[in-house]
Design an enzyme around this catalytic site. Structure first.
Site, PDB file in Angstrom:
ATOM      1  N   PHE A  35       2.991 -48.682  20.447  1.00 49.15           N
ATOM      2  CA  PHE A  35       4.264 -48.207  21.924  1.00 49.15           C
ATOM      3  C   PHE A  35       3.215 -46.959  22.627  1.00 49.15           C
ATOM      4  O   PHE A  35       2.798 -45.907  22.576  1.00 49.15           O
ATOM      5  CB  PHE A  35       5.096 -47.463  20.652  1.00 49.15           C
ATOM      6  CG  PHE A  35       6.218 -48.553  20.310  1.00 49.15           C
ATOM      7  CD1 PHE A  35       7.594 -49.476  20.586  1.00 49.15           C
ATOM      8  CD2 PHE A  35       5.930 -48.158  18.891  1.00 49.15           C
ATOM      9  CE1 PHE A  35       7.956 -49.906  20.077  1.00 49.15           C
ATOM     10  CE2 PHE A  35       6.994 -48.938  17.696  1.00 49.15           C
ATOM     11  CZ  PHE A  35       7.742 -50.283  18.391  1.00 49.15           C
ATOM     12  N   PHE A  44       1.951 -44.801  17.598  1.00 45.15           N
ATOM     13  CA  PHE A  44       2.808 -43.850  19.362  1.00 45.15           C
ATOM     14  C   PHE A  44       2.147 -43.825  19.692  1.00 45.15           C
ATOM     15  O   PHE A  44       1.381 -42.645  19.056  1.00 45.15           O
ATOM     16  CB  PHE A  44       4.193 -43.577  17.686  1.00 45.15           C
ATOM     17  CG  PHE A  44       4.232 -44.340  16.860  1.00 45.15           C
ATOM     18  CD1 PHE A  44       5.789 -44.858  17.429  1.00 45.15           C
ATOM     19  CD2 PHE A  44       4.734 -43.901  16.540  1.00 45.15           C
ATOM     20  CE1 PHE A  44       7.041 -45.186  16.637  1.00 45.15           C
ATOM     21  CE2 PHE A  44       6.243 -44.579  15.023  1.00 45.15           C
ATOM     22  CZ  PHE A  44       6.916 -45.321  15.614  1.00 45.15           C
ATOM     23  N   ASP A  45       2.663 -43.911  21.441  1.00 52.30           N
ATOM     24  CA  ASP A  45       1.983 -42.974  22.011  1.00 52.30           C
ATOM     25  C   ASP A  45       2.592 -41.181  21.879  1.00 52.30           C
ATOM     26  O   ASP A  45       4.077 -41.409  21.329  1.00 52.30           O
ATOM     27  CB  ASP A  45       1.827 -43.263  23.616  1.00 52.30           C
ATOM     28  CG  ASP A  45       1.749 -42.062  24.597  1.00 52.30           C
ATOM     29  OD1 ASP A  45       1.024 -40.945  24.079  1.00 52.30           O
ATOM     30  OD2 ASP A  45       2.153 -42.263  25.769  1.00 52.30           O
ATOM     31  N   GLY A  46       2.551 -40.191  22.711  1.00 50.08           N
ATOM     32  CA  GLY A  46       3.395 -39.192  22.370  1.00 50.08           C
ATOM     33  C   GLY A  46       4.247 -38.936  23.327  1.00 50.08           C
ATOM     34  O   GLY A  46       5.480 -38.891  23.226  1.00 50.08           O
TER      35      GLY A  46
END
Length: 358
Positions: A317, A200-202
């Site tokens: 993502f 995941f991106d943040g």
């Protein structure tokens, strides 16, 4: 044909009764596992074009129309589709389910995959044949005959929606459903068959786009000052926070059995943030939610593609297409989350609706 140990008169010397019973049991059809109730499961809704490659069929629809498209599908319904971008992800979900069923035979806390498609029902036979060909356990279908399937996502209790159609993904996000547009990588990269890996991106993915708004409006220096001043204030949640939470819930089922190091789910935070200047707030936000990722990778603006190539996630993502393109260029299945300030004035162009696009 006679089973072992039954030749000759009754009571004749032969193999034990247990072996004969095993022979008869082997003739019975293998029973598939029972689908969990939607309210108990983690439901992953996947479009047909995300799960399978359908470029040839799409071309026929665009050039010849819906009737030729349906006829082609009927004529080829015994030919399975080739695996699409979401296929390895779905296989990994099922591998996790297999281990969960072994540890918790009566539990319905499992992944449940739903095929969401605006295909016509007549095309369903080829989809079913393809699913059976690859031995996928997908029992729930939603075929809407040309209408958008978005309105059905909440009824199916969808925790995540993956599609190749950016417009439908945007519609799902607007309805408050975690969703992403999935892209096939430019090259093949082998991924684990036994461990589900999700990266995941943040900001604007797990977290809100609050910090990105600061960057856009005032630049990086102001962003660093803002993050330092608000280090102990949790960020608001982003569209995929709930999905990470669902993954964490399943991870804890393995941890409680002493299987933390052997857990078949592994999560990654892969962010362009700098660790020293803005990383603490991201980690403290996850902690405040009672969540964690197995690994946290702060790249300070460096490209994400090379690192993702080492991680080999089943899906990554990100809210920015720049990072999505960089990931898929090096072989990672990447998914774009159309959320936050980075999407403003960048709505996808209107395209002709298709019976197999979602």
């Amino acid at each position: 044909m006679e089973p072992p140990g039954t030749a000759g008169a009754p009571g004749a010397a032969g193999r034990p009764w247990e072996e004969a019973k095993a022979f008869y049991d082997s003739l019975a059809p293998k029973k598939k596992p029972k689908s969990p109730k939607p309210e108990n499961a983690i439901t992953i809704a996947v479009s047909s074009r995300a799960l399978f490659r359908m470029e040839e069929e799409q071309k026929i629809y665009n050039e010849q129309g819906v009737e030729a498209y349906v006829k082609y599908q009927l004529d080829h319904e015994n030919e399975p589709f080739l695996p699409g971008a979401a296929f390895p992800f779905v296989k990994a979900l099922e591998a996790v389910n297999t281990q969960l069923r072994e540890l918790y035979p009566d539990s319905e806390e499992l992944f449940d995959i739903v095929l969401m498609t605006n295909n016509h029902a007549q095309v369903g036979v080829r989809l079913i044949n393809s699913i059976n060909h690859y031995d996928l356990f997908i029992e729930r279908f939603c075929m809407t005959g040309g209408n958008s399937p978005i309105c059905y996502l909440k009824a199916y209790h969808a925790n995540l929606y993956l599609s190749s159609d950016a417009e439908k993904v945007s519609g799902a996000i607007e309805e408050g459903i975690a969703a992403a547009t999935i892209f096939s990588p430019n090259r093949d990269l082998e991924v684990s068959e036994n461990q589900l890996r999700v990266a995941f991106d943040g900001d604007a993915v797990l977290f809100s786009d609050e910090s990105e708004q600061i960057v856009k409006a005032h630049g990086l220096d102001m962003f660093f000052e803002h993050e330092k001043a608000h280090e102990n204030k949790p960020l608001a949640q982003g569209p995929l926070k709930g999905f990470l939470e669902a993954l964490g819930k399943l991870q804890k089922k393995f941890y409680s059995k002493g299987l933390r190091m052997e857990c078949p789910i592994r999560t990654y935070l892969v962010t362009a943030r700098s660790a020293a200047s803005s990383g603490a707030r991201a980690l403290k936000t996850l902690r405040s939610w009672g969540l964690e990722t197995d690994e946290a990778l702060f790249l300070a603006g460096a490209p994400k593609g090379p690192l993702l190539k080492k991680i080999r996630p089943h899906i990554f993502f990100d809210d920015q297409m720049f990072h999505v393109e960089g990931a898929k260029e090096l072989g990672t299945v990447a998914a774009h989350v159309p959320y936050g300030v980075a999407q403003k004035h960048k709505r996808p162009a209107q395209e002709k609706p298709t019976p197999n696009s979602k």
